[in-house]
Design an enzyme around this catalytic site. Structure first.
Site, PDB file in Angstrom:
ATOM      1  N   HIS A  37       8.336  -2.113  -3.783  1.00  0.00           N
ATOM      2  CA  HIS A  37       7.645  -3.335  -3.357  1.00  0.00           C
ATOM      3  C   HIS A  37       8.463  -4.579  -3.705  1.00  0.00           C
ATOM      4  CE1 HIS A  37       4.033  -0.628  -4.217  1.00  0.00           C
ATOM      5  NE2 HIS A  37       3.877  -0.925  -2.946  1.00  0.00           N
ATOM      6  N   GLN A  61      -8.312   2.503   5.836  1.00  0.00           N
ATOM      7  CA  GLN A  61      -7.236   3.443   6.158  1.00  0.00           C
ATOM      8  C   GLN A  61      -7.321   4.728   5.334  1.00  0.00           C
ATOM      9  OE1 GLN A  61      -4.334   0.397   5.047  1.00  0.00           O
ATOM     10  NE2 GLN A  61      -3.180   1.958   3.956  1.00  0.00           N
TER      11      GLN A  61
HETATM   12  P1  AMP Z   1       1.909   0.321  -0.166  1.00  0.00           P
HETATM   13  O1  AMP Z   1       1.520  -0.531  -1.325  1.00  0.00           O
HETATM   14  O2  AMP Z   1       2.200   1.728  -0.530  1.00  0.00           O
HETATM   15  O3  AMP Z   1       0.981   0.165   1.014  1.00  0.00           O
HETATM   16  O4  AMP Z   1       3.305  -0.259   0.331  1.00  0.00           O
HETATM   17  C1  AMP Z   1       3.477  -1.596   0.658  1.00  0.00           C
HETATM   18  C2  AMP Z   1       4.821  -1.784   1.329  1.00  0.00           C
HETATM   19  O5  AMP Z   1       5.853  -1.382   0.432  1.00  0.00           O
HETATM   20  C3  AMP Z   1       4.976  -0.935   2.597  1.00  0.00           C
HETATM   21  O6  AMP Z   1       5.666  -1.676   3.587  1.00  0.00           O
HETATM   22  C4  AMP Z   1       5.793   0.229   2.111  1.00  0.00           C
HETATM   23  O7  AMP Z   1       6.567   0.851   3.124  1.00  0.00           O
HETATM   24  C5  AMP Z   1       6.697  -0.448   1.090  1.00  0.00           C
HETATM   25  N1  AMP Z   1       7.217   0.548   0.132  1.00  0.00           N
HETATM   26  C6  AMP Z   1       6.497   1.444  -0.590  1.00  0.00           C
HETATM   27  N2  AMP Z   1       7.324   2.234  -1.314  1.00  0.00           N
HETATM   28  C7  AMP Z   1       8.588   1.833  -1.018  1.00  0.00           C
HETATM   29  C8  AMP Z   1       9.888   2.266  -1.433  1.00  0.00           C
HETATM   30  N3  AMP Z   1      10.066   3.272  -2.289  1.00  0.00           N
HETATM   31  N4  AMP Z   1      10.961   1.614  -0.950  1.00  0.00           N
HETATM   32  C9  AMP Z   1      10.813   0.587  -0.053  1.00  0.00           C
HETATM   33  N5  AMP Z   1       9.618   0.134   0.375  1.00  0.00           N
HETATM   34  C10 AMP Z   1       8.523   0.748  -0.091  1.00  0.00           C
END
Ligand code: AMP
Length: 298
Positions: A37, A61
């Site tokens: 993030h 979701q």
């Molecule tokens: P989430 O909180 O899991 O919904 O993720 C929020 C954003 O962070 C989304 O755009 C994810 O694709 C991105 N994200 C989550 N994990 C990673 C990672 N390991 N590397 C890059 N971006 C990430």
């Protein structure tokens, strides 16, 4: 760093910034931040004048059997990491703020939502598209930053912005990994140390399959079988899908074209934790061989 909890205040903030000629960047998250993030926040702060990050675990979701209630939440931890990564505003709406009239209007994404990951989570991408549209309407960003980690989601969000004429530029950022190759995820918290170590098989299998394609294999079934064989080396890993698809539209042709880009996608369950990962591969263009030319008498 400011904390804003109301949609109207956030909208006002964004309009003010833009009327002063500033580019507003937006990073939507479900919180429990990690370096994946913060890489998005840092990238946004390089490309934009102000950065808004949202923390919202979106109920629409999650299917009823999924982990909405137990999804990890830690405001103080998130506040500190976002601040350190140069975030200007943390948007932390309540469920009532985001869904004041329940869920009567929602978006439907089309084919992209029901293939691959969508087969296992049929409500997921419509829920994502709906909340991202709502968050865009609250933050009014010029650019929004998403991770390649959720590859299918990044395609869904690009279509959303394009099809709904939102005019938000979608920037997709590389996957941040642990030193053993495991893609960072808030859900990795559910894994035991042993499972974390075993989970490196996902990235290893992706890399080996990438090399297999780079050696000249373009047949999709052969590629999928190779990826499956690699993953099956870990006992107890339940594979939902492990496939190669066209990186633009997730089509699955019999043979990939030379020079095209393939995405290898995995969704699998280890213990009680669902893991996803992916890798992009360029299909090589076979070089014209001088010896062949000679033998063919050209
Ligand atoms: P989430 O909180 O899991 O919904 O993720 C929020 C954003 O962070 C989304 O755009 C994810 O694709 C991105 N994200 C989550 N994990 C990673 C990672 N390991 N590397 C890059 N971006 C990430």
């Amino acid at each position: 760093m400011k904390v804003i909890r109301s949609v109207s205040e956030l909208r006002q903030y964004s309009i003010e910034q833009q009327s002063n000629g500033r580019v507003v960047g937006f990073v939507p998250t479900m919180g429990y931040l990690h370096e994946g993030h913060t890489s998005l926040i840092t990238r946004a702060s390089v490309e934009c004048d102000v950065v808004i990050t949202s923390l919202f675990v979106n109920p629409t979701q999650f299917a009823p059997h999924e982990d909405f209630d137990s999804y990890p939440r830690d405001f103080e931890h998130d506040y500190n990491l976002a601040k350190k990564a140069d975030c200007d505003v943390l948007f932390v709406p309540s469920r009532e703020e985001m869904y004041p009239y329940g869920e009567s209007t929602s978006l439907s994404v089309g084919d992209l939502a029901y293939k691959i990951e969508g087969k296992f989570r049929p409500h997921f991408f419509d829920g994502v598209a709906t909340v991202v549209a709502k968050l865009f309407n609250a933050a009014l960003p010029n650019k929004a930053f998403f991770g390649q980690k959720d590859y299918q989601q990044s395609l869904v969000v690009k279509s959303l912005s394009r099809d709904m004429l939102m005019g938000v530029e979608i920037v997709v950022c590389p996957i941040v990994r642990e030193t053993n190759g495991l893609a960072m995820s808030s859900r990795n918290k559910y894994l035991t140390d042993e499972q974390k170590d075993n989970a490196k098989i996902l990235f290893k299998s992706l890399v080996a399959t990438k090399e297999y394609i780079e050696s000249g294999i373009r047949n999709r079934k052969k590629i999928n079988a190779y990826l499956h064989d690699m993953l099956r080396r870990l006992d107890g890993l339940k594979i939902d899908y492990a496939i190669a698809a066209d990186s633009n539209n997730l089509d699955e042709p019999n043979d990939f074209e030379e020079g095209s880009q393939v995405v290898l996608l995995i969704g699998a369950v280890l213990g009680k934790t669902r893991l996803i990962d992916n890798l992009l591969v360029k299909v090589p263009i076979e070089k014209f061989n001088e010896d062949d030319r000679f033998e063919e008498g050209l």
